[in-house]
Design an enzyme around this catalytic site. Sequence first.
Site, short mmCIF file in Angstrom:
data_model
loop_
_atom_site.label_atom_id
_atom_site.label_comp_id
_atom_site.label_asym_id
_atom_site.label_seq_id
_atom_site.Cartn_x
_atom_site.Cartn_y
_atom_site.Cartn_z
N TYR A 4 17.08 24.88 3.46
CA TYR A 4 16.24 25.00 4.66
C TYR A 4 15.42 26.27 4.63
CZ TYR A 4 19.34 21.44 6.63
OH TYR A 4 20.04 20.28 6.86
N GLU A 10 17.93 12.75 11.29
CA GLU A 10 16.61 12.15 11.33
C GLU A 10 16.58 10.64 11.10
OE1 GLU A 10 17.66 14.51 9.16
OE2 GLU A 10 17.11 13.99 7.12
N GLU A 35 14.45 19.42 3.26
CA GLU A 35 14.74 20.37 4.35
C GLU A 35 13.82 21.58 4.39
OE1 GLU A 35 17.58 17.85 5.97
OE2 GLU A 35 16.32 19.46 6.72
N CYS A 75 25.52 9.00 7.77
CA CYS A 75 25.57 8.61 6.35
C CYS A 75 25.13 9.69 5.39
CB CYS A 75 24.74 7.36 6.13
SG CYS A 75 25.53 5.89 6.79
N HIS A 92 10.84 15.36 9.99
CA HIS A 92 11.47 14.54 8.94
C HIS A 92 10.83 13.15 8.83
CE1 HIS A 92 14.73 16.63 7.00
NE2 HIS A 92 15.33 16.96 8.12
N HIS A 101 12.11 19.52 14.48
CA HIS A 101 12.60 19.41 13.10
C HIS A 101 12.81 17.94 12.73
CE1 HIS A 101 15.00 20.82 9.56
NE2 HIS A 101 15.61 19.66 9.75
N GLU A 102 13.49 17.22 13.60
CA GLU A 102 13.79 15.81 13.25
C GLU A 102 12.52 14.96 13.25
OE1 GLU A 102 17.51 17.39 12.95
OE2 GLU A 102 16.51 15.71 12.00
N ASP A 133 28.52 17.41 0.67
CA ASP A 133 28.98 18.04 1.92
C ASP A 133 29.48 19.46 1.68
OD1 ASP A 133 30.44 14.97 3.28
OD2 ASP A 133 28.41 15.81 3.44
C1 LIG Z 1 22.31 21.54 -0.96
C2 LIG Z 1 23.27 20.48 -0.70
C3 LIG Z 1 22.73 19.18 -1.12
C4 LIG Z 1 22.81 18.14 -0.37
C5 LIG Z 1 23.46 18.18 0.96
C6 LIG Z 1 22.97 17.01 1.77
C7 LIG Z 1 23.61 16.60 2.86
C8 LIG Z 1 24.87 17.24 3.28
C9 LIG Z 1 25.56 16.48 4.38
O1 LIG Z 1 26.63 17.28 4.82
C10 LIG Z 1 24.68 16.12 5.55
C11 LIG Z 1 23.89 17.00 6.17
C12 LIG Z 1 23.16 16.58 7.33
C13 LIG Z 1 22.41 17.48 8.03
C14 LIG Z 1 21.77 17.05 9.24
C15 LIG Z 1 21.08 17.89 10.01
C16 LIG Z 1 20.70 19.27 9.57
O2 LIG Z 1 19.35 19.23 9.20
C17 LIG Z 1 20.93 20.35 10.64
C18 LIG Z 1 22.20 21.07 10.38
C19 LIG Z 1 22.33 22.36 11.17
C20 LIG Z 1 22.46 22.08 12.65
O3 LIG Z 1 23.51 21.61 13.12
O4 LIG Z 1 21.48 22.33 13.36
ZN ZN Z 2 16.67 18.50 8.45
#
Ligand SMILES: CC/C=C\C/C=C\C[C@@H](O)/C=C/C=C/C=C\[C@@H](O)CCCC(=O)O
Ligand code: ZN
Length: 617
Positions: A389, A277, A324, A139, A305, A301-302, A381
């Site tokens: 991060y 997370e 993050e 989500c 969170h 990391h998770e 996205d």
């Molecule tokens: C700066 C952009 C603002 C908001 C973006 C928020 C979410 C984007 C959406 O695509 C979901 C992201 C989910 C990320 C989940 C896990 C990450 O912390 C790790 C990603 C890198 C990895 O695969 O290790």
């Molecule tokens: Zn994260």
Amino acid sequence: MGKQALSPGDPTSFSRPELVAVTHIHLSLDVDFKEKKLKGKADLTIDRRSQETTQLVLDSRDLSISNVKVQSTGQTLEYSLGSSIGTFGCSLTIQLPVEVPQGLVLSVEYETSSSASALQWLSAEQTVGKQHPYLFSQCQAIHARSMVPCQDTPSSKITYSAEISAPEALVVLMSALQDEAGRSLNSPRPGTKFHCFRQPVPIPTYLIAIAVGHLESRQIGPRSRVWSEKELVDRAAFEFDQTETFLQTAEQLCGPYVWGQYDLLVLPSSFPFGGMENPCITFVTPTLLAGDKSLANVVAHEIAHSWTGNLVTNRTFEDFWLNEGWTVFVERKIKGRVQGEAARQFCAIGGLKELHETVERRGSTDPLTCLVHDLRGVDPDDAFSSVPYEKGHTFLYYLEHQLGGPEAFEPFMKAYLDHFKFKSISTEDWKNFLYDFFPGKHSVLNGIDWDSWLRKPGMPPHIPSYDTSYSDACTALADRWRKWSESPPMPFNPADWGNLSSEQHVEVLAQLLAGPALTPSKVATLGVTYNLASSQNAEIRFRWIRLGLKARWQPAIAPALQFVTEQGRMKYVRPIYRDLYDWEEARPHAISTYKQNRSSMMYVSAHTVAKDLHLEE
Ligand SMILES: CC/C=C\C/C=C\C[C@@H](O)/C=C/C=C/C=C\[C@@H](O)CCCC(=O)O
Ligand SMILES: [Zn+2]
């Protein structure tokens, strides 16, 4: 869409929780694998905060709404769907009844679309076991609205409960505690059974999650199980056996773990992220199963969170760095406690390289390389990158140093988490608390270049000088390979590699990747010398493939196409698809492979890779 915010409170949500808020959602849903739909109702408990308001505004994306009623009286309520705006979906506006007592419950009867962006439906053939179908959700950031009619903004938090009916052979897992007491009296469809859940801790809707599959579990700690298809579960139990250690370390750093259970679910290989997370049950990619626990930092990391992001939450995704950047900071604090400070700083060095590559790729003036974003008209996205991060982590590491080191900063971190627990905050809220916590250090704080750190694009205004004792050996080996003239005798041997850890192998390859392209023959020799083509470590395989593509080494194309087909983790597939696209000779192979794979990719992966391949704008 231009720079238009969907609402005053959150540019990516139509909802108006400041007027009327949803405080609890109860889901009664049937998992229909035949139609690939969730069908049933969402009971929304509401709290009117502005007495003049006569409407409840929700977010919706591709939901088919059948009706809206007052749960207690059955009174039918008028509702309307606004016009759809790209990937944001549309508003669902419900006319409130005349009387809106505290705790009023509205029932929205609906079903999801078979192409709901939050859900991936896998046929039995697409699973490891090949016997049963599989469903899972993702989500974050704004896909909950395609699964549930809700106020899909992290500025508002809800508790939730659920009663899910699914084929009796399958297990249902949700980001909540299992709750057998919650079972209703209705009998499920023949061949199905109920699964009940409750999440008593208020969460943003992006943390609502579900997975349904033929799953087994193994106990890996006093409050943790790992779940997966049976073929992976014992490997996963081995890989993640440090989970309780990470949890206890995180509690020492951050305060009590409020979520009760901490389970892990290893998803099918199309899962688009390293981990997500989801409270009570972190979702992880099977690419973490390296066989030597070297990628378990994602679990740290998770786990982090559970405090940074899930307990204290960014009010909107414009402040995503609060989720993050803080989580990477805590993740590496855990690393430091478990493996020593030098290991913590070694990870920071690797992270800085990822930040540098992102800024180089996006351009140092790209507004999306600012720490705090302007997301008006921007799909989160499309904005997602390592910037929140790693620029966020770098900022917090810098602040820790400026404010007196861990002895001063760690008590601040714990107090910050306690002060804002269960809340959603902005960068301003965080900064004000920092000033309040350090009354005697305002001269230091006033000396911080806040505007550059928070609102200027590009690399951070200050780069810490990290301890290089773990990376020195990596730098030495990478330099030897870069400087080798390729004249015989070849001066390298497998012992160079055998003396280094998996994480150091990743660093050697990352350093070579960060430099100018190697020659095809040098890449070939590197691969043979260290047997890189058969590495089972996804981080090594990823960088090895990219090194070959960058060198225009023909034999890299086939493994690249195989890697992006075998798994759908965006951290890997996006850069490799971009590298293939940039190599004119490989471009048609990239495009045809993507078109073959698209139907088995999760929405967010397919959507973002299509843009990388210029197949969508
Ligand atoms: C700066 C952009 C603002 C908001 C973006 C928020 C979410 C984007 C959406 O695509 C979901 C992201 C989910 C990320 C989940 C896990 C990450 O912390 C790790 C990603 C890198 C990895 O695969 O290790
Ligand atoms: Zn994260």
